[in-house]
Design an enzyme around this catalytic site. Structure first.
Site, PDB file in Angstrom:
ATOM      1  N   CYS B  83      -8.303  60.324 -12.033  1.00  0.00           N
ATOM      2  CA  CYS B  83      -6.868  60.291 -12.337  1.00  0.00           C
ATOM      3  C   CYS B  83      -6.272  61.678 -12.530  1.00  0.00           C
ATOM      4  O   CYS B  83      -5.060  61.816 -12.683  1.00  0.00           O
ATOM      5  CB  CYS B  83      -6.600  59.399 -13.540  1.00  0.00           C
ATOM      6  SG  CYS B  83      -6.849  57.650 -13.119  1.00  0.00           S
ATOM      7  N   HIS B 333       1.527  53.875 -11.622  1.00  0.00           N
ATOM      8  CA  HIS B 333       0.339  54.720 -11.566  1.00  0.00           C
ATOM      9  C   HIS B 333      -0.451  54.505 -10.272  1.00  0.00           C
ATOM     10  O   HIS B 333      -1.442  53.793 -10.255  1.00  0.00           O
ATOM     11  CB  HIS B 333      -0.529  54.419 -12.794  1.00  0.00           C
ATOM     12  CG  HIS B 333      -1.757  55.255 -12.922  1.00  0.00           C
ATOM     13  ND1 HIS B 333      -1.845  56.557 -12.469  1.00  0.00           N
ATOM     14  CD2 HIS B 333      -2.975  54.981 -13.477  1.00  0.00           C
ATOM     15  CE1 HIS B 333      -3.058  57.038 -12.747  1.00  0.00           C
ATOM     16  NE2 HIS B 333      -3.762  56.102 -13.336  1.00  0.00           N
TER      17      HIS B 333
END
Lengths: 386, 386
Positions: B83, B333
């Site tokens: 991430c 996201h």
């Protein structure tokens, strides 16, 4: 830009490495690279790392590298660019040192192609490397997509199966005396031609093995290189080239435009041309690809690669030895490691320390072509001065 | 090192983007970024690209970017760092420009988390993000591994579920007025607390959605930035930090050492400290993680994050607005895009052009924490001068 040097290099034997997982291969490879540094280097002196890994079999690659190698206090970036991953990792680390942000970097490449978490993972890896909507369902995984190119190349330039076999014979011969090579056995032209077919024009002895392995370089800025060695090898050129992904979009199957772009960029940065190269490690994932590489890298004119291999010029002792390590064909091919391992071989050749040592080469070139023949990376290294 | 500026930024709406594949999202995002350049930029002026993509659903990422965006004559590197991928791509591009090798670079991040080639691929993605031998078989995929941290953090510092809910309420509120956000709806503390449980202490409204999307930045050296804009945003700090991969090896579950390392590196490079930051986009993949981020980034003392969220300081209009875009929680996201999208928001905030515009912020900070809580990237941007 600041000058960047290679001050250390190490690897582990390529092959079926069921004896070691990624978390063992990486620290052993790093230890070998550190041990190669003439005046010594502590791992705490490494300020950043770039990790080339294509096939992720053991979790978060950057984290696995940092954790298993005791490098938890430096940034680690994973680079993935198909079979050009290794030399692209070299390129990114070189630019970072050139920027002045850091002075010492680790480049490490590794893959375990013989160890897949699942059958589905294996096919996901294959799908990752090519257009998923069109080429993959057609079966254009690595042997087939390179076969399309080489078959057309052979047709256009009257290249015979024997010419392909000569590449395999040469590179297998070189690997016999390379202790880290995967396939250390001589083969003959007759054996290569008689081997079971994989996909025309390739028999199994025209194909690289799938290997496990890892390789590492320690790079340093010119400002600090002499702390580590009096014989630094210089990174003079780094180039990366792309091409269209789908085979239906390739304008000419007899050349890899990605290679010509990467080579042009690297030659330009180094201020040299193909005729300056003294030793090359090129991407011979399939025998005929090495012939196409000769032309795309400018080692000969279009269509003349068969003359070059016939002449013996690319053997050890010839005017331009290619793949003295044994190449992907016989040294082996863990994709993330391959480009880095090419540079390890060149580092040793340019310092006079290689297992198959050539006669004082000055300029070395490393080359990858990968994915759906859509990406190439070229690195040019120069021998220590004086 | 040469100074590096952001001269353009663009993205596409995050969400369930079944309407567009990767090959459509990428060129649209690039076109939006090019259109944002005040004095105009042709795509032929882009000299290199870095592509952050975590989950590869459509073949060779670098090739897909080059091919779909008409960028076949420049090098394209794929960065993967879980991430933290987006901000690590920003970091690598920044270093390359700082080196002097290039003057203009594209950073683009994209993922399609809602489109997986197969169920097995999805689980391979989950396995990729954590230790495959120990943590993955224990079920420590993203919600569970962050839950271990946040549960311990809540225990140690007497943090209540209401504090977590306040983060969700704030970020959802901000997203309502952000046209590119995935979840544009207000939620209340009561709704968050009453939502179905995912894994304690997280209900579904504590969790980021899985989004498709892409975001892009155009970076330029200080030497050429004024060709493109009179209002460049400056990249002042880039930091990347790692931590141990296995949860059994985490010494203290109430902090993310990866974040503290990345932040220290970025603050040091920028020559500022946490108290200088005027706006932050932080990694709120789960509500409680934003509270831990406040502490790890130095916005408050250890254990004081609950006071910070209670005070309203991190709301729009507060002393240190955090996630004015809506954050991962509500903007969405797509992992490869997330860090780049944070910088897109900061670019607009620092130029006075954001949808939820703050009052003349000077310093902006973008932050990711990802994988097995083992990697963090921080980027610090400064507003145009004068």
């Amino acid at each position: 830009m600041r000058d960047v040097a290679v001050v250390g290099a190490g690897m582990v034997p390529f092959g079926e490495r069921f004896d070691q997982g990624m978390k063992e291969l990486l620290p052993v490879t790093l230890a070998n690279a550190l041990a190669s540094v003439d005046k010594g280097m502590e791992r705490s002196e490494i300020q950043a790392a770039w990790f080339g890994q294509l096939q992720t079999s053991d979790g978060h690659p950057a984290g696995v590298l940092a954790d298993s190698c005791g490098l938890l206090d430096i940034p680690v970036t994973r680079i993935e660019n198909q079979c050009a991953t290794g030399n692209d990792a070299v390129r990114n680390a070189t630019l970072a040192i050139a920027s002045g942000a850091i002075d010492v970097a680790l480049v490490i490449g590794a893959d375990k192609t013989r160890e897949t978490p699942s059958v589905s993972t294996f096919w996901d890896w294959m799908g990752l490397a090519r257009d998923r909507g069109w080429d993959y369902p057609l079966g254009l995984i690595a042997p087939a997509n390179f076969a399309l190119h080489v078959a057309r190349y052979m047709h256009e330039y009257d290249v015979r199966p024997e010419h392909l076999a000569m590449v395999a014979v040469k590179n297998h011969h070189n690997a016999v005396t390379n202790p880290i090579a995967h396939l250390r056995m001589e083969v003959t032209v007759e054996q290569v031609l008689a081997a079971p077919r994989v996909v025309g024009p390739f028999g199994v002895l025209d194909c690289t093995p799938q290997s496990d392995g890892a390789a590492a370089l320690l790079l340093a800025s010119a400002e600090v290189a002499d702390r580590y060695t009096d014989h630094p090898v210089w990174v003079r050129g780094v180039g990366l080239g792309l091409d269209r992904v789908m085979h239906a979009h390739k304008a000419d199957m007899t050349t890899f435009p990605a290679t010509t772009k990467a080579a042009k960029a690297a030659y330009s940065m180094a201020g040299i041309g193909p005729s300056d190269i003294d030793v090359a490690e090129v991407h011979d994932c399939f025998s005929g690809v090495e012939l196409m590489d000769y032309e795309d890298l400018g080692f000969c004119e279009r269509g003349d690669a068969k003359k070059l291999i016939e002449s013996g010029a690319t053997k050890i002792g010839g005017s331009l030895p290619v793949n003295p390590s044994g190449g992907l064909k016989a040294k082996g091919h863990p994709p993330g490691a391959t480009g880095v391992a090419q540079c390890v071989e060149l580092f040793e050749q340019l310092r006079g320390e290689a297992c198959n040592q050539l006669d004082s080469p000055r300029w070395g070139l490393a080359h990858n072509i990968g994915g759906p023949t859509a990406v190439s990376a070229v690195t040019i290294l120069e021998a220590p001065r004086g």
